[in-house]
Design a protein around this motif. Structure first.
Motif, PDB file in Angstrom:
ATOM      1  N   PRO A 239     -23.896  13.015 -41.645  1.00 32.67           N
ATOM      2  CA  PRO A 239     -24.847  12.400 -40.712  1.00 32.67           C
ATOM      3  C   PRO A 239     -24.595  10.908 -40.514  1.00 32.67           C
ATOM      4  CG  PRO A 239     -25.905  12.797 -42.831  1.00 32.67           C
ATOM      5  CD  PRO A 239     -24.558  13.425 -42.910  1.00 32.67           C
ATOM      6  N   TRP A 240     -24.058  10.247 -41.535  1.00 27.73           N
ATOM      7  CA  TRP A 240     -23.774   8.818 -41.428  1.00 27.73           C
ATOM      8  C   TRP A 240     -22.641   8.569 -40.436  1.00 27.73           C
ATOM      9  CZ3 TRP A 240     -26.921   5.575 -44.219  1.00 27.73           C
ATOM     10  CH2 TRP A 240     -27.673   6.163 -45.239  1.00 27.73           C
ATOM     11  N   HIS A 241     -21.630   9.399 -40.493  1.00 27.56           N
ATOM     12  CA  HIS A 241     -20.487   9.248 -39.585  1.00 27.56           C
ATOM     13  C   HIS A 241     -20.899   9.570 -38.152  1.00 27.56           C
ATOM     14  CE1 HIS A 241     -16.122   8.565 -39.649  1.00 27.56           C
ATOM     15  NE2 HIS A 241     -16.079   9.356 -38.590  1.00 27.56           N
ATOM     16  N   LEU A 242     -21.723  10.596 -38.010  1.00 25.24           N
ATOM     17  CA  LEU A 242     -22.184  10.993 -36.677  1.00 25.24           C
ATOM     18  C   LEU A 242     -23.001   9.877 -36.038  1.00 25.24           C
ATOM     19  CD1 LEU A 242     -22.245  13.377 -34.661  1.00 25.24           C
ATOM     20  CD2 LEU A 242     -24.368  14.128 -35.768  1.00 25.24           C
ATOM     21  N   PHE A 259     -24.203   8.497 -50.906  1.00 24.08           N
ATOM     22  CA  PHE A 259     -23.717   7.394 -50.087  1.00 24.08           C
ATOM     23  C   PHE A 259     -24.709   6.231 -49.980  1.00 24.08           C
ATOM     24  CE2 PHE A 259     -22.965   5.202 -46.006  1.00 24.08           C
ATOM     25  CZ  PHE A 259     -21.709   4.682 -46.289  1.00 24.08           C
ATOM     26  N   PRO A 260     -26.015   6.465 -49.800  1.00 22.55           N
ATOM     27  CA  PRO A 260     -26.941   5.321 -49.751  1.00 22.55           C
ATOM     28  C   PRO A 260     -26.859   4.451 -51.011  1.00 22.55           C
ATOM     29  CG  PRO A 260     -28.046   7.324 -49.038  1.00 22.55           C
ATOM     30  CD  PRO A 260     -26.729   7.741 -49.595  1.00 22.55           C
ATOM     31  N   VAL A 261     -26.661   5.098 -52.161  1.00 22.11           N
ATOM     32  CA  VAL A 261     -26.542   4.363 -53.424  1.00 22.11           C
ATOM     33  C   VAL A 261     -25.254   3.559 -53.437  1.00 22.11           C
ATOM     34  CG1 VAL A 261     -26.338   4.609 -55.933  1.00 22.11           C
ATOM     35  CG2 VAL A 261     -27.905   6.086 -54.644  1.00 22.11           C
ATOM     36  N   LEU A 262     -24.154   4.188 -53.018  1.00 21.75           N
ATOM     37  CA  LEU A 262     -22.877   3.488 -52.994  1.00 21.75           C
ATOM     38  C   LEU A 262     -22.909   2.313 -52.017  1.00 21.75           C
ATOM     39  CD1 LEU A 262     -19.410   4.924 -53.355  1.00 21.75           C
ATOM     40  CD2 LEU A 262     -19.804   3.518 -51.352  1.00 21.75           C
TER      41      LEU A 262
END
Length: 484
Positions: A239-242, A259-262
């Protein structure tokens, strides 16, 4: 039928080039989290025919002058004697196996990092072995609130308490015996320490599966879900890439969830995250090297079915894996597959029903189907192998092994080695065939065909012995069996 569907040479070239580009993007220091198996990736070689099991190692060897390896192992896994299912050895033993394998190929292994460190007797004994072998060791600790308490994690009370792993090369490959070892946390901890030392190092992730630039429902990606059904991993659109690029790419739930943590970790260390999505983190070029989509789809469909049969067999042997089986049944349905789509299954089961006895069938690499049935002197697997060798040698229905050769082997088994069943296993039949080949030209011609069995697909209507299973694996034959 076995057909090459993957360009391995192109993969080696593209993958090493992409990693070099990523090193340059971060100014000359990259921590590369290496997922999957480095030099024995048999799953990849099964679903991407043409991919060699050691392809990732060969790719790294193209960068060996710039690379060093750090092996990561969790103290929890040492304490619990966690075992690699494919090799049957504990994770701590596998660390030494990995180090020996890397160094024998000319790769520099810098150190071992023990994550979730606690000084238990087992862990201390493992450290002593590393010390005696001249291997540097470092400790990383559990952090309260990990992975969500970013302010605590990215501080002197979090990553700051971990040992700084001293590295010498611009590419640091972080690998481990298996999942859950703490590879990503090790990478991020190093970024924190490097930044405190004024070094702007980067992080990237190398996972072969799922392949980000082929469809979500492509058989290769479904086969990855089948391979991780016991972990309940789920492939999904990133969803982040989209959102960032308007492009649909494939990732899996754990990377999307973390990913939000990273991103927040990068923001705290460097002020800004260089990545907009989990897909951005990856350096996987495998999808660009598929050259025959039909061949790859057929190979992947076979793998999904194999995983289902293996899970059913494991349950019969005592595994508590109902959820894994349910997941695999769902994947079969979603892929529009039936177990009989694996051709050898249909022929073996039909022969078993006809003879009312165990039966087997093998699909040779050229698509030919050969069957074998149970007899007084040999099991159906042994019979199938002999029949396949005769077919490959273009021999008529001749007797390959003189009964006088078989009798003393049967006598040895039942009278001296305590076996109740005189039927010969595959290894015993092959030894008898090798003996016969000394004086019989037909046996010699048949024996010469053994290498041509590699990449064959085989099915047995009943569960098979570990002895036969091991020999078939060594011959490069991919076996399934019913849970009977």
């Amino acid at each position: 039928m076995y057909k090459i569907g993957f360009d391995n040479d192109k993969y080696l070239s593209m993958q090493s080039s992409r990693i070099k580009e990523r090193i340059a993007e971060f100014g000359g220091k990259l921590y590369l989290e290496f997922g999957g198996k480095l030099f024995d990736d048999y799953h990849a070689s099964r679903v991407l025919p043409g991919f060699l099991p050691d392809s990732k190692l060969q790719m790294l060897l193209q960068l060996k002058d710039e690379a060093e390896v750090v092996v990561v192992i969790s103290s929890d896994d040492i304490e619990k004697n966690k075992i690699r299912g494919d090799l049957g050895i504990t994770y701590d033993v596998d660390v030494f196996r990995l180090i020996d394998a890397f160094e024998s190929k000319g790769l520099f292994v810098g150190s071992v990092c023990l994550t979730k460190y606690t000084a238990t007797p087992k862990v201390l004994a493992f450290e002593e072995k590393l010390k005696n072998a001249g291997i540097k060791t470092y400790h990383h600790y559990l952090i309260d609130g990990y992975p969500n308490n970013i302010s605590k994690i990215v501080s002197d009370e979090g990553y700051g308490k971990n040992d700084y792993i001293e590295t010498q090369r611009e590419l640091v490959v972080i690998t481990a015996p298996g999942p859950g070892s703490g590879k990503m946390a090790t990478c991020l901890s190093q970024l924190y320490h490097e930044n405190k030392r004024g070094v702007k190092a980067g992080y990237a992730k190398f996972e072969t599966f799922p392949i980000w630039n082929i469809p979500l429902d492509h058989p290769v990606n479904i086969a990855y879900e089948a391979a991780t059904a016991d972990l309940n991993d789920v492939n999904m659109i990133d969803p982040w890439h989209l959102e960032a690029y308007g492009k649909a790419t494939v990732n899996y739930n754990r990377d999307v969830e973390i990913f939000p943590v990273l991103k927040a970790t990068f923001d705290k260390i460097y002020g800004k995250c260089p990545y907009k999505s989990p897909t951005d983190m990856g350096v996987n070029m495998a999808g660009n090297c598929i050259i025959d989509n039909d061949a790859v789809c057929e190979a992947s469909n076979n793998e999904i079915i194999r995983r289902y049969f293996n899970a059913k067999r494991n349950k019969k042997r005592g595994a508590k894996n109902d959820s894994e089986i349910y997941k695999l049944e769902l994947l079969l349905t979603n892929a529009h597959l039936d177990v009989f789509d694996r051709k050898c299954v249909k022929f073996a089961e039909e022969l078993s029903e006809k003879t009312n006895a165990p039966a087997a069938a093998v699909e040779l690499p050229d698509g030919t189907i050969i069957t074998g049935k149970t007899s007084a002197i040999m099991g159906c697997l042994s019979a199938t192998i002999l029949n396949a060798l005769k077919a490959l040698a273009q021999l008529d229905d001749v007797t390959l092994i003189d009964p006088e050769v078989i009798k003393p082997i049967e006598n040895l088994k039942t009278h001296h080695l305590g076996a109740k069943n005189p039927q010969l296993h595959i290894n015993e039949i092959l030894i008898a065939l090798a003996i016969s080949a000394v004086t019989d030209d037909n046996a010699k011609r048949a024996l010469a065909q053994l290498d041509k069995l590699k990449h064959s697909e085989m099915h047995c209507s009943v569960m098979v012995s570990t002895v036969d299973e091991k020999v078939l694996k060594e011959l490069g034959i991919r076996l399934t069996c019913n849970d009977k």
